[in-house]
Design a protein around this motif. Sequence first.
Motif, PDB file in Angstrom:
ATOM      1  N   SER A 209       0.832  -1.206   0.000  1.00 43.06           N
ATOM      2  CA  SER A 209       0.000   0.000   0.000  1.00 43.06           C
ATOM      3  C   SER A 209       0.864   1.252   0.000  1.00 43.06           C
ATOM      4  O   SER A 209       0.532   2.256  -0.634  1.00 43.06           O
ATOM      5  CB  SER A 209      -0.918   0.005   1.226  1.00 43.06           C
ATOM      6  OG  SER A 209      -1.781  -1.110   1.212  1.00 43.06           O
ATOM      7  N   ARG A 210       1.988   1.186   0.699  1.00 44.77           N
ATOM      8  CA  ARG A 210       2.905   2.322   0.677  1.00 44.77           C
ATOM      9  C   ARG A 210       3.517   2.488  -0.715  1.00 44.77           C
ATOM     10  O   ARG A 210       3.665   3.603  -1.212  1.00 44.77           O
ATOM     11  CB  ARG A 210       4.018   2.122   1.705  1.00 44.77           C
ATOM     12  CG  ARG A 210       4.997   3.273   1.718  1.00 44.77           C
ATOM     13  CD  ARG A 210       6.265   2.999   2.464  1.00 44.77           C
ATOM     14  NE  ARG A 210       7.216   4.090   2.250  1.00 44.77           N
ATOM     15  CZ  ARG A 210       8.448   4.080   2.699  1.00 44.77           C
ATOM     16  NH1 ARG A 210       8.898   3.065   3.409  1.00 44.77           N
ATOM     17  NH2 ARG A 210       9.260   5.086   2.452  1.00 44.77           N
ATOM     18  N   ILE A 212       2.217   1.799  -3.563  1.00 45.51           N
ATOM     19  CA  ILE A 212       1.265   2.387  -4.512  1.00 45.51           C
ATOM     20  C   ILE A 212       1.263   3.908  -4.421  1.00 45.51           C
ATOM     21  O   ILE A 212       1.118   4.605  -5.430  1.00 45.51           O
ATOM     22  CB  ILE A 212      -0.148   1.840  -4.245  1.00 45.51           C
ATOM     23  CG1 ILE A 212      -0.260   0.418  -4.768  1.00 45.51           C
ATOM     24  CG2 ILE A 212      -1.217   2.700  -4.907  1.00 45.51           C
ATOM     25  CD1 ILE A 212      -1.628  -0.177  -4.602  1.00 45.51           C
ATOM     26  N   GLY A 213       1.438   4.430  -3.222  1.00 44.59           N
ATOM     27  CA  GLY A 213       1.354   5.882  -3.041  1.00 44.59           C
ATOM     28  C   GLY A 213       2.653   6.629  -3.219  1.00 44.59           C
ATOM     29  O   GLY A 213       2.673   7.860  -3.119  1.00 44.59           O
ATOM     30  N   LEU A 267      -7.318   6.441  -5.905  1.00 40.40           N
ATOM     31  CA  LEU A 267      -6.155   5.893  -5.204  1.00 40.40           C
ATOM     32  C   LEU A 267      -6.522   5.459  -3.789  1.00 40.40           C
ATOM     33  O   LEU A 267      -6.079   4.403  -3.307  1.00 40.40           O
ATOM     34  CB  LEU A 267      -5.045   6.950  -5.169  1.00 40.40           C
ATOM     35  CG  LEU A 267      -3.669   6.508  -4.649  1.00 40.40           C
ATOM     36  CD1 LEU A 267      -3.116   5.371  -5.495  1.00 40.40           C
ATOM     37  CD2 LEU A 267      -2.697   7.677  -4.655  1.00 40.40           C
ATOM     38  N   LEU A 268      -7.344   6.264  -3.106  1.00 43.85           N
ATOM     39  CA  LEU A 268      -7.775   5.903  -1.753  1.00 43.85           C
ATOM     40  C   LEU A 268      -8.609   4.628  -1.766  1.00 43.85           C
ATOM     41  O   LEU A 268      -8.487   3.788  -0.866  1.00 43.85           O
ATOM     42  CB  LEU A 268      -8.581   7.056  -1.145  1.00 43.85           C
ATOM     43  CG  LEU A 268      -7.780   8.239  -0.614  1.00 43.85           C
ATOM     44  CD1 LEU A 268      -8.720   9.341  -0.151  1.00 43.85           C
ATOM     45  CD2 LEU A 268      -6.877   7.807   0.531  1.00 43.85           C
ATOM     46  N   LEU A 271      -6.205   1.780  -1.992  1.00 43.10           N
ATOM     47  CA  LEU A 271      -5.494   1.577  -0.732  1.00 43.10           C
ATOM     48  C   LEU A 271      -6.395   0.948   0.328  1.00 43.10           C
ATOM     49  O   LEU A 271      -6.000   0.005   1.030  1.00 43.10           O
ATOM     50  CB  LEU A 271      -4.941   2.913  -0.223  1.00 43.10           C
ATOM     51  CG  LEU A 271      -3.795   3.519  -1.028  1.00 43.10           C
ATOM     52  CD1 LEU A 271      -3.472   4.914  -0.522  1.00 43.10           C
ATOM     53  CD2 LEU A 271      -2.563   2.640  -0.932  1.00 43.10           C
ATOM     54  N   ASN A 275      -6.039  -2.668   2.233  1.00 49.61           N
ATOM     55  CA  ASN A 275      -6.030  -2.783   3.689  1.00 49.61           C
ATOM     56  C   ASN A 275      -7.154  -3.697   4.182  1.00 49.61           C
ATOM     57  O   ASN A 275      -6.966  -4.483   5.113  1.00 49.61           O
ATOM     58  CB  ASN A 275      -6.176  -1.395   4.319  1.00 49.61           C
ATOM     59  CG  ASN A 275      -4.944  -0.552   4.110  1.00 49.61           C
ATOM     60  OD1 ASN A 275      -3.866  -1.065   3.828  1.00 49.61           O
ATOM     61  ND2 ASN A 275      -5.094   0.752   4.230  1.00 49.61           N
TER      62      ASN A 275
END
Length: 289
Positions: A209-210, A212-213, A267-268, A271, A275
């Motif tokens: 997840s990190r 991706i951002g 994007l959120l 993510l 999660n």
Amino acid sequence: MATTEELQHITKRKRKNKVYHSLFYISTCFGVIALALLLIQVVVQGGSWLSWGFLTNFASRIPENSGIKAALVGTLWLMLITAPLTFIIGVSTAIYLEEYAKDTRFSRFIQTNIANLAGVPSIVYGLLGLTVFVRLLALERSVLSGALTMTLLVLPIIIVSSQEAIKTVPQSLRNASFALGSNRWQTIVRVVLPSAIPGIMTGSILSLSRAIGETAPLIVIGAVSYVAFLPKSPMDTFTVMPIQIYNWASQPQAEFAYLAAAGIIILLIMLLSMNAFAIYLRNKYQRKF
């Protein structure tokens, strides 16, 4: 019966407890309110720009015709290569360090450096990827260069989280397996990994997840901000969602700021989905084992 001095001590402890309780409560509220305000602003600005065309169009100079298709597919390409690489290398390293490596000065040196690498700024990994993958190995500004760079970025985090998950497996389970005649590898595969897999999966998905951002390492290795085609192989040029959002946010027209907000919402969603998948895996295997 408590003396006056003991009563004063109890009162002092209660007062201190209230102070810390209030401090932690205010800190929590501050974080939650800041996050809520950010989410509200993003949804208000970008909600009306979300449409099927936004997902299926390429980026354009005309805001109404612009979309996030190339960046979305580029992000998926990046994760399809990064995820298996980081999981296999990271978990294998953690297994070696926890189950096979002896407690020597050299192994402690390696573990300390892996922990330190987890805190290195992401821009440093971008410079490393530019030097090694783009220039030395001549992989150019391709999806593969980006995926290998992101693998280096999140690998220390996955190793550390996998080590911590393996450490939580009781030694008594290993001893019971050895007593039944299993060798070390059979014990790892049939006892240690099934017990540690919830923690390993959770750490791995949160690390991805990190990835991706992240934007800085990919900008350094030369991921372009405007791509009007989809990557068809790991050697193709690409862009990703954070870079596309950054490009829109840097444009002077207000419409591009709304497009950036819409991209942040997508994007959120990705993510939060990852999660949620991590939480699902953790709960499923915790019940099983």
